[in-house]
Scaffold this active site. Structure first.
Site, PDB file in Angstrom:
ATOM      1  N   ASP B   7     -33.352 -29.531   3.482  1.00  0.00           N
ATOM      2  CA  ASP B   7     -32.845 -29.493   4.859  1.00  0.00           C
ATOM      3  C   ASP B   7     -33.598 -28.380   5.578  1.00  0.00           C
ATOM      4  O   ASP B   7     -34.197 -27.507   4.948  1.00  0.00           O
ATOM      5  CB  ASP B   7     -31.336 -29.195   4.853  1.00  0.00           C
ATOM      6  CG  ASP B   7     -30.755 -29.106   6.270  1.00  0.00           C
ATOM      7  OD1 ASP B   7     -31.144 -29.916   7.128  1.00  0.00           O
ATOM      8  OD2 ASP B   7     -29.933 -28.207   6.515  1.00  0.00           O
ATOM      9  N   SER B   8     -33.516 -28.395   6.908  1.00  0.00           N
ATOM     10  CA  SER B   8     -34.095 -27.306   7.680  1.00  0.00           C
ATOM     11  C   SER B   8     -33.404 -25.980   7.371  1.00  0.00           C
ATOM     12  O   SER B   8     -33.967 -24.926   7.616  1.00  0.00           O
ATOM     13  CB  SER B   8     -33.956 -27.603   9.173  1.00  0.00           C
ATOM     14  OG  SER B   8     -32.589 -27.740   9.504  1.00  0.00           O
ATOM     15  N   CYS B  70     -31.310 -33.991   6.030  1.00  0.00           N
ATOM     16  CA  CYS B  70     -31.429 -33.452   7.386  1.00  0.00           C
ATOM     17  C   CYS B  70     -31.693 -34.651   8.290  1.00  0.00           C
ATOM     18  O   CYS B  70     -32.633 -35.408   8.051  1.00  0.00           O
ATOM     19  CB  CYS B  70     -32.609 -32.478   7.422  1.00  0.00           C
ATOM     20  SG  CYS B  70     -33.089 -31.931   9.066  1.00  0.00           S
ATOM     21  N   GLU B 149     -22.563 -22.482  12.806  1.00  0.00           N
ATOM     22  CA  GLU B 149     -23.136 -21.349  12.055  1.00  0.00           C
ATOM     23  C   GLU B 149     -22.384 -20.053  12.341  1.00  0.00           C
ATOM     24  O   GLU B 149     -22.376 -19.133  11.538  1.00  0.00           O
ATOM     25  CB  GLU B 149     -24.625 -21.198  12.377  1.00  0.00           C
ATOM     26  CG  GLU B 149     -25.409 -22.413  11.916  1.00  0.00           C
ATOM     27  CD  GLU B 149     -26.670 -22.091  11.143  1.00  0.00           C
ATOM     28  OE1 GLU B 149     -27.175 -20.965  11.240  1.00  0.00           O
ATOM     29  OE2 GLU B 149     -27.153 -22.992  10.439  1.00  0.00           O
ATOM     30  N   CYS B 180     -25.825 -35.207  12.236  1.00  0.00           N
ATOM     31  CA  CYS B 180     -26.419 -33.894  11.937  1.00  0.00           C
ATOM     32  C   CYS B 180     -25.569 -33.305  10.818  1.00  0.00           C
ATOM     33  O   CYS B 180     -24.334 -33.366  10.884  1.00  0.00           O
ATOM     34  CB  CYS B 180     -26.381 -32.994  13.177  1.00  0.00           C
ATOM     35  SG  CYS B 180     -26.812 -31.268  12.836  1.00  0.00           S
ATOM     36  N   HIS B 182     -24.741 -30.462  10.018  1.00  0.00           N
ATOM     37  CA  HIS B 182     -23.802 -29.381  10.356  1.00  0.00           C
ATOM     38  C   HIS B 182     -22.455 -29.919  10.851  1.00  0.00           C
ATOM     39  O   HIS B 182     -21.443 -29.232  10.759  1.00  0.00           O
ATOM     40  CB  HIS B 182     -24.367 -28.509  11.494  1.00  0.00           C
ATOM     41  CG  HIS B 182     -25.296 -27.444  11.049  1.00  0.00           C
ATOM     42  ND1 HIS B 182     -26.591 -27.694  10.711  1.00  0.00           N
ATOM     43  CD2 HIS B 182     -25.128 -26.096  10.923  1.00  0.00           C
ATOM     44  CE1 HIS B 182     -27.185 -26.556  10.387  1.00  0.00           C
ATOM     45  NE2 HIS B 182     -26.319 -25.571  10.504  1.00  0.00           N
TER      46      HIS B 182
END
Lengths: 260, 260
Positions: B7-8, B70, B149, B180, B182
């Site tokens: 993933d990034s 991702c 985050e 996504c 996240h």
């Protein structure tokens, strides 16, 4: 003779704008490290490495002075850059600290910035160079940069974001340093919510400091009256142009893509 | 025999968690490209370059299959990665599209993700592979990742952020794809605001797809019953550990820092 200005991305254009005002006839190279943006949550070691690469690139272009137009890179890498390179290198933090000291009346200063900038404690260090008897309140505001990049500069959402971070400050400070080059775009929104707080944007003083240094070092040339700034980015030329206008308040005609 | 997951940054851990559930006895290498995070607003060309470097790194570790955990890298680089490398490589988008098709009743599906994912149109393409007669509503939600985050997962601010992006959708769709990695952390908050919308997280189906492929290709080994995942990041080991637990719901003991 020319000046190199760099930032992790686009925010440094708020500094460039001020430099252009006081030094309209100097050649300027601007580099936005858009491939690796944002710097604000990365480690010191990485930011030093990235900043060194950028300074080397700008020196190859023949610049005689460097402006680190990024609070995070100033906080984490300016000292190391000055040790390595011989040209004058100035950051944005010293000017911001000095302006805040000259602004505050109750000697209670707020500092906001990225996580890395706040964690570094550099603003506190610089402010205390000028005066010991100040109270300093610091806070990282990680949602400010994405809000600005989205163009969310006024309205309910940005007010909620600002209040989440700054409501703590409102009874305490009389002066707030915008310790990130994206934040000047939120100045109006912050000012409306907290009209009694004086807002300090380090960009103006940084530009004046730069002029003084170039004069003293006899590096002012005044030889490029119609010269446009040369822009380099490490990714996304079109996005840089499109968002850049919001920061610079003028069109960016040409941007060159480079790899570092 | 082992699986590489990348993933990034940290979001892919929501996919890793699901893979661990269905394949608890396989060796797994996870790489988070935290030096260059986020990918969501970068160009296709850059994301392909970064993804290639990561796959090469994972192949050197001896993995026999790759999961692009991702959405942005899946949307922009999966096709190119499959052309270059011979091991099975799977992304998260196909599984998400299929699950949404199986979930929707009114055939009106919402897709949210990063700017790059939405701009790519990959979800729409995959959904229409299964069915032509669906209406698809897409939106990039660039403030979701920084909110997650920051650990801003419930409360007034995150509700305001969610409503800014999703209020348009509420009378239209019955199914929403979290495009996504996240976003699963915002599932509860989204669900509270829009209880009538079914939320699809592609991670579970991706993990099941992976198991099927490995079985079919006879790559399942079932030989690492107590093996911990090996974690690599390109910056910020400590931050990865600290935030990682929020995504993975278990402790990350050891992370190795690498340079790509």
């Amino acid at each position: 003779m020319s000046i190199g200005v760099f930032d992790s991305g686009i925010g440094g254009l708020t500094v460039l704008k001020e430099i252009r005002k006081v030094l309209p006839n100097e050649r300027i190279y601007y580099l936005g490290d858009t491939a690796r943006v944002p710097y604000g949550e990365k480690t010191k070691e990485l930011i030093i490495g990235y900043s060194k690469e950028i300074v080397e690139f700008l020196l190859e272009k023949g610049v005689n002075a460097i402006v680190v137009a990024c609070n995070t890179a100033t906080a984490l890498a300016l000292k190391e850059l000055k040790e390595i390179f011989k040209v004058p290198i100035i950051g944005v933090i010293e000017a911001g600290a000095r302006t805040a000291i000259n602004t505050t009346k109750n000697r209670k200063i707020g500092v906001i910035g990225t996580k890395a900038t706040i964690k570094s404690g550099k603003y506190e260090e610089e402010i205390r160079h000028y005066r010991i008897d100040v109270e300093i309140f610091q806070k990282a505001c990680p949602l400010f940069v994405p809000a600005v990049e989205e163009g969310i500069l006024s309205g309910k959402l940005v007010n909620q974001i600002i209040k989440t971070y700054l409501d703590d400050f409102k009874e305490k400070i009389d002066t707030l340093i915008l310790g990130c080059t994206h934040y000047p775009l939120l100045k109006d929104a912050i000012n409306k919510l907290y009209p009694d707080i004086e807002i300090v944007d380090p960009a103006k003083e940084t530009a004046l400091d730069l002029k003084d240094i170039l004069k003293k070092e006899k590096l002012l040339k005044n030889d490029a009256p119609n010269e446009k700034v040369k822009y380099y980015v490490t990714d996304g030329k079109e996005k840089f142009k499109k968002i850049g206008i919001m920061f610079l308040e003028e069109n960016i005609q040409k941007v060159e893509l480079i790899r570092l």
